[in-house]
Design a protein around this motif. Structure first.
Motif, PDB file in Angstrom:
ATOM      1  N   VAL A  49       0.861  -1.337  -0.073  1.00  0.00           N
ATOM      2  CA  VAL A  49      -0.029   0.005   0.047  1.00  0.00           C
ATOM      3  C   VAL A  49       0.813   1.090   0.037  1.00  0.00           C
ATOM      4  O   VAL A  49       0.539   2.381  -0.826  1.00  0.00           O
ATOM      5  N   ALA A  50       1.981   1.430   0.975  1.00  0.00           N
ATOM      6  CA  ALA A  50       2.616   2.722   1.077  1.00  0.00           C
ATOM      7  C   ALA A  50       3.665   2.770  -0.215  1.00  0.00           C
ATOM      8  O   ALA A  50       3.754   3.927  -0.749  1.00  0.00           O
TER       9      ALA A  50
ATOM     10  N   ALA B 128      -7.196   6.461   0.765  1.00  0.00           N
ATOM     11  CA  ALA B 128      -7.711   5.252   1.849  1.00  0.00           C
ATOM     12  C   ALA B 128      -9.026   4.700   1.306  1.00  0.00           C
ATOM     13  O   ALA B 128      -9.298   3.447   1.481  1.00  0.00           O
TER      14      ALA B 128
ATOM     15  N   GLU C  57       2.068  -5.000   6.735  1.00  0.00           N
ATOM     16  CA  GLU C  57       2.344  -3.404   6.857  1.00  0.00           C
ATOM     17  C   GLU C  57       0.957  -2.913   7.331  1.00  0.00           C
ATOM     18  O   GLU C  57       0.950  -1.625   7.613  1.00  0.00           O
ATOM     19  N   ILE C  58       0.170  -3.759   7.208  1.00  0.00           N
ATOM     20  CA  ILE C  58      -1.430  -3.151   7.650  1.00  0.00           C
ATOM     21  C   ILE C  58      -1.567  -2.494   8.939  1.00  0.00           C
ATOM     22  O   ILE C  58      -2.351  -1.584   9.201  1.00  0.00           O
TER      23      ILE C  58
ATOM     24  N   GLU D 108      -1.101   1.311   9.175  1.00  0.00           N
ATOM     25  CA  GLU D 108      -2.048   2.123   7.997  1.00  0.00           C
ATOM     26  C   GLU D 108      -3.372   2.674   9.012  1.00  0.00           C
ATOM     27  O   GLU D 108      -3.347   2.324  10.138  1.00  0.00           O
ATOM     28  N   ASP D 109      -4.105   3.304   8.501  1.00  0.00           N
ATOM     29  CA  ASP D 109      -5.392   4.016   9.191  1.00  0.00           C
ATOM     30  C   ASP D 109      -6.473   3.080   9.416  1.00  0.00           C
ATOM     31  O   ASP D 109      -6.330   1.797   9.127  1.00  0.00           O
TER      32      ASP D 109
ATOM     33  N   THR E  31      -8.489   1.267   6.684  1.00  0.00           N
ATOM     34  CA  THR E  31      -7.671   0.150   6.085  1.00  0.00           C
ATOM     35  C   THR E  31      -7.627  -0.985   6.765  1.00  0.00           C
ATOM     36  O   THR E  31      -7.779  -2.239   6.102  1.00  0.00           O
TER      37      THR E  31
END
Length: 200
Positions: A28-29, A55, A114-115, A118-119, A122
């Motif tokens: 995602v990043a 997002a 990685e999640i 995240e916000d 997500t």
């Protein structure tokens, strides 16, 4: 007017599909709005006609990826009782082919590392994908009560962990060994459970 709405819906679906594959393949990043729009031959300016933010796109892309992969695994080789069986699901999930097709594979394995950074939106989309995966595991490992739930959670966690490790290694032979070892032990555990619960 109707045609323009249909074209807009088609464009939106194309963006989500491209994003779902790019996010799984690269993270995602690492994937920007420009990367996604470039993949479908559009400019960044057009993005905000379809989505309020990156997002928003990420949430939809994770959901689509999850539905797509769960559907594909569910439609795999059927068991004698109907539907995909546990062994067939393991063979498909813990395969060298699935390890190689990151952009088309399970989003839970592709994105789990990685999640957590995240916000909330997500993470909620990821959790929904995880629950969808667990529901599929529950279909092939039916049962009720704490023991059945623990077995389902254990199988899912072991399979995802094995796939993540196999993909992270630059040694294909080691990756293959990891997938095969976890597949073997999960099947052995299931056979022991079936044997223990069989009528005498």
């Amino acid at each position: 007017m109707r045609r323009s709405r249909e074209e807009a819906a088609r464009t939106r679906r194309g963006i989500v599909t491209a994003a779902s594959r790019l996010f799984r393949a690269r993270g995602v990043a690492e994937v920007s709005v420009a990367h996604v729009m470039g993949a479908v031959g559009l400019t960044v300016g057009g993005f905000y006609r379809h989505f309020s933010s990156k997002a928003s796109l990420v949430s939809e892309a994770i959901a689509q990826a999850s539905e797509e992969t769960v559907g594909r695994f569910r439609d795999g080789p059927a068991s004698p009782e109907g539907g995909i069986g546990f062994e067939a699901l393991l063979e498909a999930y813990l395969s060298d082919e699935h390890r190689a097709e990151v952009g088309r594979g399970c989003p839970v394995a592709a994105l789990c590392s990685e999640i957590a950074r995240e916000d909330r939106r997500t993470r909620a989309a990821f959790t929904a994908a995880l629950r969808r995966m667990l529901a599929l595991v529950a279909e092939v490992l039916p049962g009720s009560g704490k023991n059945a739930r623990r077995e389902q959670l254990h199988a899912a966690a072991a399979a995802v962990g094995a796939l993540v490790l196999a993909r992270a290694s630059d040694d294909k032979n080691l990756g293959h060994e990891i997938l095969a070892a976890v597949r073997h032990h999960l099947l052995a555990d299931r056979r022991r459970t079936d044997g223990a619960s069989a009528p005498t």
